[in-house]
Structure formats: structure tokens, C-alpha cells
Design a protein around this motif. Structure first.
Motif, mmCIF file in Angstrom:
data_model
loop_
_atom_site.group_PDB
_atom_site.id
_atom_site.type_symbol
_atom_site.label_atom_id
_atom_site.label_comp_id
_atom_site.label_asym_id
_atom_site.label_seq_id
_atom_site.Cartn_x
_atom_site.Cartn_y
_atom_site.Cartn_z
ATOM 1 N N PRO A 101 0.707 -1.351 0.112
ATOM 2 C CA PRO A 101 -0.047 -0.206 0.111
ATOM 3 C C PRO A 101 0.707 1.319 -0.002
ATOM 4 N N THR A 102 2.080 1.373 0.699
ATOM 5 C CA THR A 102 2.610 2.465 0.801
ATOM 6 C C THR A 102 3.270 2.785 -0.614
ATOM 7 N N VAL A 103 3.811 1.809 -1.340
ATOM 8 C CA VAL A 103 4.479 1.885 -2.765
ATOM 9 C C VAL A 103 3.175 2.410 -3.663
ATOM 10 N N VAL A 104 2.194 1.880 -3.400
ATOM 11 C CA VAL A 104 1.108 2.302 -4.420
ATOM 12 C C VAL A 104 0.810 3.919 -4.289
ATOM 13 N N VAL A 105 0.867 4.228 -2.896
ATOM 14 C CA VAL A 105 0.460 5.560 -2.609
ATOM 15 C C VAL A 105 1.721 6.545 -3.371
ATOM 16 N N THR A 106 2.765 6.395 -2.972
ATOM 17 C CA THR A 106 4.009 7.098 -3.398
ATOM 18 C C THR A 106 3.822 7.026 -5.276
ATOM 19 N N VAL A 107 3.828 5.987 -5.715
ATOM 20 C CA VAL A 107 4.162 5.932 -7.041
ATOM 21 C C VAL A 107 2.703 6.396 -7.792
ATOM 22 N N ARG A 108 1.588 6.182 -7.238
ATOM 23 C CA ARG A 108 0.396 6.881 -7.696
ATOM 24 C C ARG A 108 0.650 8.538 -7.819
ATOM 25 N N GLU A 109 1.082 8.896 -6.985
ATOM 26 C CA GLU A 109 1.595 10.305 -6.996
ATOM 27 C C GLU A 109 2.271 10.907 -8.022
ATOM 28 N N GLY A 110 3.343 9.923 -8.360
ATOM 29 C CA GLY A 110 4.190 10.079 -9.567
ATOM 30 C C GLY A 110 3.257 9.898 -11.155
ATOM 31 N N ALA A 111 2.838 9.054 -11.032
ATOM 32 C CA ALA A 111 1.917 8.859 -12.199
ATOM 33 C C ALA A 111 0.954 9.715 -12.491
ATOM 34 N N ARG A 112 0.498 10.547 -11.365
ATOM 35 C CA ARG A 112 -0.326 11.646 -11.581
ATOM 36 C C ARG A 112 0.484 12.910 -11.997
ATOM 37 N N ALA A 113 1.680 12.938 -11.748
ATOM 38 C CA ALA A 113 2.516 13.959 -12.119
ATOM 39 C C ALA A 113 3.176 13.957 -13.546
ATOM 40 N N VAL A 114 3.128 12.652 -14.111
ATOM 41 C CA VAL A 114 3.556 12.686 -15.252
ATOM 42 C C VAL A 114 3.371 13.782 -16.193
ATOM 43 N N ASP A 115 4.281 14.275 -17.096
ATOM 44 C CA ASP A 115 4.156 15.160 -17.975
ATOM 45 C C ASP A 115 3.457 14.840 -19.227
ATOM 46 N N ARG A 116 2.406 15.485 -19.628
ATOM 47 C CA ARG A 116 1.530 15.262 -20.498
ATOM 48 C C ARG A 116 2.106 15.425 -21.796
ATOM 49 N N GLN A 117 2.965 16.752 -21.754
ATOM 50 C CA GLN A 117 3.426 17.317 -22.996
ATOM 51 C C GLN A 117 4.578 16.319 -23.529
ATOM 52 N N LEU A 118 5.205 15.777 -22.484
ATOM 53 C CA LEU A 118 6.336 14.858 -23.192
ATOM 54 C C LEU A 118 5.700 13.561 -23.655
ATOM 55 N N MET A 119 4.450 12.959 -23.110
ATOM 56 C CA MET A 119 3.946 11.931 -23.739
ATOM 57 C C MET A 119 3.394 12.105 -25.070
ATOM 58 N N GLU A 120 2.950 13.320 -25.130
ATOM 59 C CA GLU A 120 2.500 13.911 -26.632
ATOM 60 C C GLU A 120 3.602 13.726 -27.528
ATOM 61 N N VAL A 121 4.790 14.141 -27.160
ATOM 62 C CA VAL A 121 6.082 14.060 -27.995
ATOM 63 C C VAL A 121 6.168 12.459 -28.535
ATOM 64 N N ALA A 122 6.128 11.585 -27.626
ATOM 65 C CA ALA A 122 6.026 10.277 -27.996
ATOM 66 C C ALA A 122 5.232 9.998 -28.904
ATOM 67 N N GLY A 123 3.908 10.288 -28.693
ATOM 68 C CA GLY A 123 2.707 10.142 -29.480
ATOM 69 C C GLY A 123 2.686 10.812 -30.841
ATOM 70 N N VAL A 124 3.172 11.948 -31.052
ATOM 71 C CA VAL A 124 3.290 12.577 -32.318
ATOM 72 C C VAL A 124 4.249 12.043 -33.089
ATOM 73 N N TYR A 125 5.392 11.457 -32.430
ATOM 74 C CA TYR A 125 6.582 10.769 -33.443
ATOM 75 C C TYR A 125 6.202 9.413 -33.392
ATOM 76 N N ARG A 126 5.433 8.791 -32.936
ATOM 77 C CA ARG A 126 4.980 7.357 -32.896
ATOM 78 C C ARG A 126 6.034 6.737 -32.550
ATOM 79 N N VAL A 127 6.586 6.879 -31.386
ATOM 80 C CA VAL A 127 7.562 6.137 -30.506
ATOM 81 C C VAL A 127 6.863 4.909 -30.288
ATOM 82 N N PRO A 128 7.518 3.623 -30.371
ATOM 83 C CA PRO A 128 6.902 2.498 -30.219
ATOM 84 C C PRO A 128 6.506 2.311 -28.623
#
Lengths: 275, 249
Positions: free
Chosen positions: B131-158
Motif C-alpha cells: 500500500p505505501t508503494v502504491v500511494v507514492t507511485v500513484r503520486e508520480g503517475a499523476r505528475a507525469v508530464d503530458r507534454q512529453l507523452m505527446e512528443v512520443a505520440g506525435v513521433y509514434r515512438v513504439p
């Protein structure tokens, strides 16, 4: 890539009242450099997100030679995108940032190195983005976009917030790379002189919901700079005729210079043409 | 790199601690608080003639297995809950419940349900940590930068490359924080698990010493254990963190 056709009937964000973009139509020829100018809120970024396939929730089509640009699976066209911010991965070196977007082929590394030397960054290929200046980071982003050998290059105010000399250098670099690879470029900006200096054709958008209100072919000789007299003269003439152009307003008038085109928008007829 | 002054300060603080302990022991002068010198002699004897290494090894193995299981499951669940609002809503109350169940309850129930086995012991430890791992990592997953994920999306990174080179590096500081806190917690719980239901390991030995009121033995084992923890931190966690964050200036 061949002929690009954009036809957005309506794009509305969930929860938003008004549409962001409505009846926005235009085409681009293969290898054409098109600038898109519009006031804030005209939906310029939305437009690029739609064309890039990031945003697929809309009523309308983006087509290449009559085929959808973003069918269900793989997109048939190689797209480069330069964002307002460099958007480099901070944990990857300059070279790895370029390699990230490429297929794992033996020649990829050589191509990236070549591009980096073209943008003057050969010496910093192993540096991390945080070690580079803002201008250098933009050059990496530019090199990344060209690394995929794009057929369609989308640019969203890429030189915003740079000092004038750095921006000028990057514009030259962009034109050099465009000349070599000849992608179709859609360059969004709200900087009229920049649009006139770079593009072969400028599309002006209305206030939101954005649609094209004026189309200006630019037939000025290259190379041209922002402060060239010819650019300045076209700039002044446009604003004299359409004082509210940059706010997205084009008054219906009967000036001899303008003509209503087949798409219902006005087409600005240039006085001088340079072959 | 560890700067020389840093290393010196770390050493100095340990030295001060042991000196104070020695002084206190001299002052009290009772078998209830043996001096560090006595404890060190006992530690040496346990190390060379006794079974300390065996018990320490068994405990370390339990820590390692439960740590890997807890980190893997906790990270996966944390990512899912951080990304997916529905999954988050569905599991959040369970998570709060799991966070607040006393470790002892989980341990006792695991032993009752699964018997006094190795699997029950490891399961109990992992369940306490997840449970404590879940709580910490969940914060991280919420803070993921959408803009960088968009870069991967636009350039179709596998997808796999996007995960490894774009997504996980953003999660890394959170996973690292969870791992550090995780080790600290798991060490402690493993000893309780061993005390209650295993016949080897440091926890079992401490229980035996307790029954004989062998305070020197307890402290000798504790010292050995502390040395291992410091060693793992210095040899594994810090170099790993340095290597993975060298892009930060």
C-alpha cells in the motif's frame, strides 16, 4: 507526401460552451510553406493537435490525397512537430533525444550526427538538455523534427520568447533544412512579419471559433529577413487594408485588391510579384 | 561522488554515537546496558564461531524477496491508479484500509491461513509494504508530464520504448522514494515475522536472546543488522540514484 486537405466542420472541447474551431478549411501543396496567423484563442494550437493526430475527437477530416491522414492504425505520413517549448526528454542526451523518435536502423545514428552538425550542435551530442541554453534546446527540437525526414512539419510558435538574433538564426536554419528535405510546413505564429518572411502563403484565422478569413500569397524573393523593406511594405499594406487583421477581423469591403475566393474567404492580391 | 567531507561527517557522527554509548554504559555500570566494546567482542564471536552469518543471510533473503514483490506489484498498481480515475475511485478506500491495518494483524492472519511457512512470511511482509508503494507511485503517475507523452505520440515512438525512455524516467524519483522507505519498513516487519513464526533469521535469534535476557546478544545482532543496512544503502541505493539522476544539475 502529396496534397494536404484540412476540413474541420466543428471541434469542441468537452465542457466548453463554444466551439474552438468551426468550418475551418484549407489545403497545402506538397512542399509548401504555409504560415497560419491568428489572435489568441483562434484555435491555432488545436488545429495543429488535430492535424498531428494528437486530438482525434472532432467533426471533420484531415486528408492526404483524399485518404485520411490518421486511419485506425499507422499514419502513412511522417510527421515532425516543433512545439512552443522544446519538449526534450531531460534524462536523455541530445543525441538520444533524436534517436528516441527514429527507427532502430544502423544509419540512424549517422543521420542524427549529420543533423546535429547542421544545426551547429555536433560538440554537445552527449550533453543533457539542462546543460544547454534555450536557443540550443530549440535547435535540438528542430533537429529532432527533421530527423524523422518529415513529409509534414507542424510548428507551433516555435521561436516564441527567444531574443531576436537567436530567433533569426533559427529561422535561417529552418529554411535551410526545409530547402533540403522539402516537407510541407504548417507554421503557426501570431507574429505577422515572421509569417511574411518565412511562408509562401499566409492564412489568417478569425477569432475563436477559428476559420480562415484571409489568404495572402507571398511572392517576395528569398532569402528575406523580418526587417527587409519588401516584407515591411507587404506588412504595412496588409494592415492598412485590414486594420483589425491581427484580431481576426476582415471587414467585407470592395477594395479592388481583394477577391472572394472559391472557399468564401478573401484572397489578398499582391501588387508586385517576383517570379 | 561522495565528497571527502561528507564521508568524514558520516564517520564522525557514528564515532560520537559510540562514544556517548560507551560513556553511558560506564555511568550506569549494569548488565542491562553493556558497553559497545563488550557488544563488539560478542559480535565478533557470533560472527566467527556462532551462527550470525546464517541467520543474517536468511533474513536478507526474505527481505530481498518481499521487497521485489512489493515494489513490482505496488508500482504496477500505483501506475494503474494514477492513470485511471475509475480504477483509483474503485480501489482508493481499500487502499486506505490496507494502509491502516496493523502489520501484526496481517502477519497473524497470514500464518493462520497459510500455515507457518516461508510463503506466508514473505506474503505477510509484502502485503504490509504494497500500500505505501502504491500511494507514492500513484503520486508520480499523476505528475507525469503530458507534454512529453505527446512528443512520443506525435513521433509514434513504439509503446515499449515510450515506457522505458519517456514514462518510467518521470516516475523514477517516486519509485526511488518508495524503495528507500520500503527497505526501512520491510527490515522491521521481517524481524517481527521471524519472531512470530520462523525458526531461523535475525528475528528468531532476537526472540531467543530475549528469553534468556541476553542483552549483549540482542545488541550484537542489531549492530550487525545496522551495518548491513548502511552497506546496502551506500553500495546499492545511492549509486543507483546517482546513476539515474546524473542528468539533473
Amino acid at each position: 507526401m502529396n496534397h494536404l486537405d484540412v476540413n474541420i466542420r466543428r471541434k469542441r472541447y468537452a465542457g466548453a460552451g463554444a466551439a474552438a474551431v468551426e468550418t475551418l478549411r484549407f489545403s497545402a501543396f506538397p512542399g509548401e510553406f504555409v504560415a497560419i496567423v491568428g489572435p489568441s484563442g483562434a484555435g491555432k494550437s488545436t488545429l495543429l493537435n488535430i492535424i498531428s493526430g494528437l486530438d482525434r475527437d472532432l467533426d471533420g477530416e484531415v486528408q492526404v490525397d483524399g485518404q485520411p491522414l490518421h486511419p485506425g492504425g499507422a499514419t502513412p505520413v511522417r510527421i515532425g512537430f516543433v512545439f512552443q517549448e522544446p519538449r526534450l526528454m531531460p534524462w536523455l542526451t541530445v543525441l538520444d533525444n533524436l534517436l528516441l523518435v527514429l527507427d532502430k536502423e544502423p544509419q540512424s545514428v549517422a543521420r542524427c550526427r549529420h543533423l546535429l552538425s547542421e544545426v551547429g550542435l555536433a560538440e554537445v551530442e552527449h550533453a543533457f538538455p539542462s546543460q544547454l541554453s534555450g536557443g540550443m534546446q530549440r535547435r535540438v527540437a528542430l533537429a529532432r523534427a527533421f530527423a524523422v525526414r518529415p513529409e509534414l512539419l507542424l510548428m507551433d510558435e516555435p521561436f516564441l520568447s527567444l531574443d531576436a538574433p537567436t530567433a533569426a538564426r533559427l529561422r535561417d536554419l529552418l529554411l535551410t533544412l526545409w530547402g533540403e528535405l522539402r516537407p510541407t510546413v504548417l507554421f503557426v505564429t501570431h507574429h505577422l512579419r515572421e509569417a511574411l518572411a518565412l511562408a509562401e502563403r499566409v492564412l489568417f484565422l478569425s477569432r475563436g471559433p477559428g476559420r480562415v478569413v484571409l489568404e495572402v500569397p507571398v511572392h517576395l524573393a528569398r532569402p528575406r529577413q523580418l526587417d527587409d523593406a519588401s516584407v515591411g511594405e507587404l506588412h504595412d499594406r496588409l494592415l492598412a487594408q485590414y486594420p483589425d487583421l491581427l484580431s481576426g477581423l476582415v471587414e467585407p469591403d470592395s477594395q479592388p485588391e481583394s477577391d472572394v475566393g472559391d472557399s468564401g474567404r478573401r484572397v489578398f492580391q499582391p501588387l508586385k510579384t517576383v517570379p | 561522488m561522495l565528497r571527502p567531507t561528507d564521508a568524514w561527517l558520516r564517520g564522525l557522527s557514528l564515532l560520537v554515537f559510540f562514544s556517548l554509548w560507551q560513556l553511558a554504559a560506564l555511568w550506569v555500570n549494569k548488565p542491562l546496558l553493556p558497553a559497545p566494546s563488550v557488544v563488539l567482542v560478542s559480535l565478533w564471536r557470533e560472527l566467527t564461531e556462532g551462527s550470525l552469518l546464517h541467520h543474517l543471510g536468511v533474513t536478507l533473503a526474505r527481505v530481498a524477496v518481499s521487497f521485489v514483490i512489493a515494489m513490482a506489484l505496488g508500482t504496477a498498481l500505483g501506475i494503474v491508479m494514477g492513470r485511471n480515475r475509475r480504477a483509483d475511485a474503485a480501489m482508493d478506500s481499500l487502499l486506505v484500509l490496507a494502509l491502516n491495518i496493523p502489520a501484526l494483524v496481517t502477519i497473524i492472519l497470514c500464518y493462520i491461513w497459510f500455515g507457518l511457512t516461508e510463503a506466508a512470511a514473505v506474503t505477510a511482509v509484502a502485503l504490509n509494504k504494497i500500500p505505501t508503494v502504491v500511494v507514492t507511485v500513484r503520486e508520480g503517475a499523476r505528475a507525469v508530464d503530458r507534454q512529453l507523452m505527446e512528443v512520443a505520440g506525435v513521433y509514434r515512438v513504439p509503446p515499449l520504448r515510450t515506457l522505458i525512455q519517456v514514462y518510467l524516467p518521470q516516475l523514477f524519483p517516486y519509485v526511488m522514494a518508495a524503495a528507500r522507505g520500503g527497505l526501512a519498513l520491510i527490515w522491521k516487519i521481517v524481524l517481527v515475522v521471524e519472531l512470530l513464526g520462523r525458526s531461523d533469521g535475525v528475528g528468531f535469534q532476537l526472540g531467543t536472546f530475549f528469553q534468556f535476557f541476553d542483552i549483549t546478544g540482542i545488541l550484537a545482532y542489531t549492530l550487525a543488522f545496522a551495518a548491513v543496512v548502511l552497506g546496502v544503502e551506500a553500495a546499492l541505493m545511492r549509486p543507483l540514484e546517482r546513476r539515474l539522476t546524473r542528468w539533473r544539475l
